[in-house]
Design an enzyme around this catalytic site. Structure first.
Site, PDB file in Angstrom:
ATOM      1  N   ILE A 141       0.849  -1.181   0.000  1.00 17.29           N
ATOM      2  CA  ILE A 141       0.000   0.000   0.000  1.00 17.29           C
ATOM      3  C   ILE A 141       0.890   1.238   0.000  1.00 17.29           C
ATOM      4  O   ILE A 141       1.716   1.417   0.902  1.00 17.29           O
ATOM      5  CB  ILE A 141      -0.946   0.018   1.219  1.00 17.29           C
ATOM      6  CG1 ILE A 141      -1.736  -1.294   1.298  1.00 17.29           C
ATOM      7  CG2 ILE A 141      -1.869   1.222   1.138  1.00 17.29           C
ATOM      8  CD1 ILE A 141      -2.580  -1.618   0.082  1.00 17.29           C
ATOM      9  N   LYS A 142       0.719   2.080  -1.016  1.00 17.87           N
ATOM     10  CA  LYS A 142       1.556   3.275  -1.155  1.00 17.87           C
ATOM     11  C   LYS A 142       0.955   4.442  -0.375  1.00 17.87           C
ATOM     12  O   LYS A 142      -0.223   4.770  -0.536  1.00 17.87           O
ATOM     13  CB  LYS A 142       1.695   3.681  -2.627  1.00 17.87           C
ATOM     14  CG  LYS A 142       2.648   2.821  -3.418  1.00 17.87           C
ATOM     15  CD  LYS A 142       2.769   3.292  -4.864  1.00 17.87           C
ATOM     16  CE  LYS A 142       3.788   4.379  -5.029  1.00 17.87           C
ATOM     17  NZ  LYS A 142       4.019   4.701  -6.460  1.00 17.87           N
ATOM     18  N   ILE A 143       1.795   5.057   0.441  1.00 20.66           N
ATOM     19  CA  ILE A 143       1.391   6.210   1.244  1.00 20.66           C
ATOM     20  C   ILE A 143       2.404   7.322   1.028  1.00 20.66           C
ATOM     21  O   ILE A 143       3.610   7.111   1.221  1.00 20.66           O
ATOM     22  CB  ILE A 143       1.326   5.845   2.737  1.00 20.66           C
ATOM     23  CG1 ILE A 143       0.278   4.740   2.972  1.00 20.66           C
ATOM     24  CG2 ILE A 143       1.010   7.074   3.586  1.00 20.66           C
ATOM     25  CD1 ILE A 143       0.221   4.239   4.404  1.00 20.66           C
TER      26      ILE A 143
END
Length: 373
Positions: A141-143
Site C-alpha cells: 500500500i503506497k502512502i
C-alpha cells in the site's frame, strides 16, 4: 553460453527491477509476463497518473464499467474496483516470485487516494480498505511521505500491512520515514504480528531533482553552475543510501532484526531521464547496490536492457563527493530545502490532478453506460 543481459547483470548485483506501470492490456496481452521472463522484472509500482492513463486511454475497461453501471455502482466504488482488480491480478502474476523471495520481491503497489495526503486518519482508513480489497499477501500500500503521512505509515505498519512510502525528495524526510517505519514495526511487534511478514520500500525520487535544479543552474548561467548540471539527483540519492546504511545499523534496528524484521529497502523512483543530454540509463547504472529497488518506466527498462553498462556497486563510498555537490549548489544560491519542498508539493498536485481527471472520465463513462442500457 551467451553473455548475461544488462538487466540480468543488474539483478545479479542485487538490484530488484520493478516496472513503473500497470494496465489491463499489460496483463491480458502477456506483455508484463514477457518483461518478467526476458528483462528480469520482479515487481510493479503504480500511481494515480498511471491508472488515469491506463483507464482513460483504452477500451479495456469499458465492459467492466458498463457492468458496474448496471449494478448501480457509484463513482468512487467503480474506480476502486477497476484499480484493485488490476493490482490483484498482477499480484497473482508475481505470486511465484514472491514465494521464491519470501515476499521481498514479487510486489505490486497501489496508492491511497492522493487527496488524502494531508489526512492521517483518512489515509489509514483507505490503506486498510485497499489492503482488504486487493486481498493478496504481496500487495504494497503506497502512502505519500507527507508530515501527515508519517503517522499513517506507522499506524498501517502496526496493523501488519506492508507499505510503499512514496514521494520522498529530501534527506531529512527520508530519515523521518525510516523512523516511522521502525516505530511501525515496534507497534506491530507489540500487536503480536510476525515482523518477518511485513515488508516496506521507501520511494526516493531522483530525476525530478535534476529537472528543477538544472533549471535554476541555467538561470545562474555561470561556468560553475553549468558544471553542476545533472549531478544533484545522483548526489541526493547517494546520500539517502548513506542514511539507509546508518539507520539500519543502529541498536534499535538490531533489536527489530533479531525479532525477524526486514529492512525497508530504498527504492529509486522517477528514474526516467528527462534531459536528452544525459545517458538514458543514468539513474539506473549509477545508483546500483545490493538490496535496493529501481522502479523504471518501460522506456528506461528497455534502454537498460539494450545498452546499460552495469559495473556493480556505484553507491557505496560515494558520499563525500555527493556532499560536495550539494554544498556547491548551496554556495551558488540554489536552496536544497526550497527545491525539495517544491517538488513534494508539485508531485502531490500532479497526482491529485490525475485523480480528478480519472474521476471525471469514469463518471462520464458510467453515465454513458447507463444511457445505453
Amino acid at each position: 553460453m551467451t553473455n548475461p543481459t544488462p538487466t540480468a547483470q543488474l539483478s545479479a548485483a542485487g538490484v530488484s527491477i520493478w516496472l513503473d506501470d500497470l494496465s489491463r492490456e499489460r496483463l491480458s496481452s502477456g506483455s508484463l509476463q514477457k518483461l518478467i521472463d526476458e528483462k528480469n522484472v520482479v515487481g510493479v509500482t503504480t500511481n494515480p497518473s498511471i491508472f488515469q492513463a491506463a483507464i482513460t486511454s483504452s477500451n479495456d475497461y469499458k465492459a467492466k464499467i458498463a457492468e458496474l453501471a448496471a449494478q448501480g455502482a457509484g463513482l468512487e466504488d467503480t474506480i476502486t474496483e477497476l484499480t484493485t482488480t488490476d493490482v490483484a491480478d498482477a499480484c497473482d502474476l508475481f505470486a511465484q516470485i514472491a514465494a521464491a523471495t519470501n515476499g521481498v520481491d514479487g510486489r505490486v503497489s497501489i496508492e491511497v487516494d492522493p487527496r488524502l495526503a494531508w489526512d492521517t486518519d483518512g489515509t489509514i482508513a483507505e490503506a486498510k480498505n485497499l489492503y482488504k480489497k486487493v486481498d493478496k499477501d504481496n500487495v504494497l500500500i503506497k502512502i505519500p511521505a507527507t508530515l501527515e503521512g508519517l503517522k499513517a505509515i506507522t499506524a498501517v505498519l502496526g496493523e501488519g500491512i506492508s507499505v510503499n512510502v512514496t514521494l520522498i525528495f529530501s534527506l531529512e524526510r527520508y530519515r523521518a520515514v525510516i523512523n516511522a517505519f521502525q516505530t511501525g514495526l515496534e507497534l506491530a511487534k507489540d500487536n503480536g504480528h510476525d515482523l518477518s511478514k511485513i515488508h516496506s520500500v521507501a520511494s526516493f525520487f531522483v530525476s525530478r531533482v535534476d529537472t528543477e535544479i538544472d533549471k535554476r543552474l541555467d538561470a545562474i548561467g555561470t561556468p560553475a553552475a553549468k558544471a553542476l548540471k545533472g549531478k544533484a539527483g545522483l548526489a541526493n540519492a547517494r546520500l539517502a543510501f548513506q542514511a539507509y546504511e546508518k539507520l539500519f545499523s543502529t541498536e534499535r534496528w538490531v533489536v527489530l532484526a533479531e525479532a525477524g524484521a526486514r529492512p525497508q529497502r530504498p527504492l529509486w523512483a522517477s528514474t526516467g531521464v528527462k534531459d536528452p543530454a544525459y545517458p538514458d540509463t543514468l539513474y539506473v547504472t549509477e545508483l546500483a547496490a545490493n538490496g535496493i529497488v529501481n522502479t523504471m518506466p518501460e522506456k528506461t527498462l528497455d534502454a537498460t536492457f539494450d545498452h546499460g553498462v552495469v559495473t556493480g556497486d556505484t553507491l557505496t563510498g560515494t558520499y563525500t563527493k555527493a556532499n560536495t555537490v550539494l554544498t556547491a549548489l548551496e554556495n551558488l544560491g540554489v536552496s536544497y530545502n526550497n527545491v525539495v519542498a517544491l517538488l513534494e508539493s508539485e508531485g502531490l498536485d500532479k497526482f491529485v490532478a490525475s485523480w480528478n481527471e480519472l474521476l471525471a472520465d469514469v463518471e462520464g463513462a458510467l453515465a454513458a453506460a447507463r444511457r445505453a442500457a
